[in-house]
Design a protein around this motif. Structure first.
Motif, mmCIF file in Angstrom:
data_model
loop_
_atom_site.group_PDB
_atom_site.id
_atom_site.type_symbol
_atom_site.label_atom_id
_atom_site.label_comp_id
_atom_site.label_asym_id
_atom_site.label_seq_id
_atom_site.Cartn_x
_atom_site.Cartn_y
_atom_site.Cartn_z
ATOM 1 N N ARG A 96 0.830 -1.211 0.000
ATOM 2 C CA ARG A 96 0.000 0.000 0.000
ATOM 3 C C ARG A 96 0.862 1.258 0.000
ATOM 4 O O ARG A 96 0.554 2.245 -0.656
ATOM 5 N N ALA A 99 2.194 1.647 -3.447
ATOM 6 C CA ALA A 99 1.132 2.150 -4.327
ATOM 7 C C ALA A 99 0.940 3.650 -4.147
ATOM 8 O O ALA A 99 0.795 4.389 -5.127
ATOM 9 N N ALA A 100 0.957 4.117 -2.899
ATOM 10 C CA ALA A 100 0.802 5.549 -2.629
ATOM 11 C C ALA A 100 1.942 6.344 -3.268
ATOM 12 O O ALA A 100 1.712 7.395 -3.875
ATOM 13 N N ALA A 102 3.813 5.388 -5.850
ATOM 14 C CA ALA A 102 3.692 5.287 -7.310
ATOM 15 C C ALA A 102 2.607 6.214 -7.848
ATOM 16 O O ALA A 102 2.792 6.847 -8.891
ATOM 17 N N ILE A 103 1.510 6.336 -7.131
ATOM 18 C CA ILE A 103 0.401 7.181 -7.590
ATOM 19 C C ILE A 103 0.737 8.655 -7.440
ATOM 20 O O ILE A 103 0.453 9.459 -8.322
ATOM 21 N N LYS A 104 1.341 9.031 -6.319
ATOM 22 C CA LYS A 104 1.618 10.449 -6.021
ATOM 23 C C LYS A 104 3.013 10.893 -6.451
ATOM 24 O O LYS A 104 3.374 12.034 -6.267
ATOM 25 N N TYR A 105 3.798 10.013 -7.018
ATOM 26 C CA TYR A 105 5.201 10.198 -7.333
ATOM 27 C C TYR A 105 5.472 11.450 -8.128
ATOM 28 O O TYR A 105 4.752 11.725 -9.062
ATOM 29 N N LEU A 161 3.661 5.301 -15.895
ATOM 30 C CA LEU A 161 2.545 5.681 -15.039
ATOM 31 C C LEU A 161 1.901 6.936 -15.590
ATOM 32 O O LEU A 161 2.582 7.871 -15.974
ATOM 33 N N ILE A 163 0.573 10.148 -14.898
ATOM 34 C CA ILE A 163 0.635 11.105 -13.804
ATOM 35 C C ILE A 163 -0.224 12.298 -14.178
ATOM 36 O O ILE A 163 -0.032 12.913 -15.222
ATOM 37 N N SER A 164 -1.187 12.594 -13.294
ATOM 38 C CA SER A 164 -2.075 13.726 -13.589
ATOM 39 C C SER A 164 -1.664 14.963 -12.859
ATOM 40 O O SER A 164 -0.961 14.985 -11.936
#
Length: 164
Positions: A96, A99-100, A102-105, A161, A163-164
């Motif tokens: 987890r 994942a956090a 990787a998502i917020k990277y 990834l 990334i937004s």
């Protein structure tokens, strides 16, 4: 016409669900209420509704209450699937945390600790040791930037990834 109170309650249950997922640990009513800036009675009502919703839907997840509080977890019937799916060297908490990141990277370690709790310090160390992330000193502060590595992309077969 829809009832505005019902819409707000649905939104609160969704926020509670997201908070329990992100934290990845049991949270007391008071902790949830503080995080979501709501009354404990309102949180308790929304939790009961959320627990009922999970109990009546075909889901691999459930909301569980124990002596530490409430948590979102995988139903025990799916534990063998979890063991077969997650790399042996990564536990649920480390996964987890990864994942956090990787998502917020890129993500500041202080922001990660705020999201995931102090156990993330140990998980970051583990993820650095395994080569899935790297720590880069922050130029204008005392924290570290956390970034996923090429090994992360190769291991999880992720080319890029979004990334937004």
């Amino acid at each position: 016409m829809f009832n505005l109170d019902e819409v707000n309650k649905v939104k609160l249950t969704t926020k509670i669900e997201a908070l329990l997922y992100i934290k990845g640990k049991a949270l007391s009513l008071a902790e949830i209420a503080t995080s979501l800036q709501a009354e404990t009675e309102t949180i308790e009502e929304a939790l009961i509704e959320l627990m009922s919703d999970y109990a009546h839907r075909d889901s691999a997840l459930e909301i569980v209450e124990n002596n530490l509080g409430y948590s979102l977890q995988l139903k025990s019937a799916y534990e063998t699937l979890l063991k077969d799916s997650i790399p042996a060297e990564l536990g649920k908490g480390a996964l987890r945390t990864l994942a956090a990141i990787a998502i917020k990277y890129p993500l500041l370690q202080t922001d990660l600790i705020e999201m995931r709790g102090s156990s993330a310090y140990q998980q970051v160390g583990e993820l650095v040791e395994l080569g899935f992330i790297r720590k880069r000193p922050q130029t204008d502060g005392r924290s570290y930037w956390l970034e996923v590595t090429d090994k992360f992309h190769q291991y999880f077969e992720i080319d890029k990834l979004a990334i937004s």
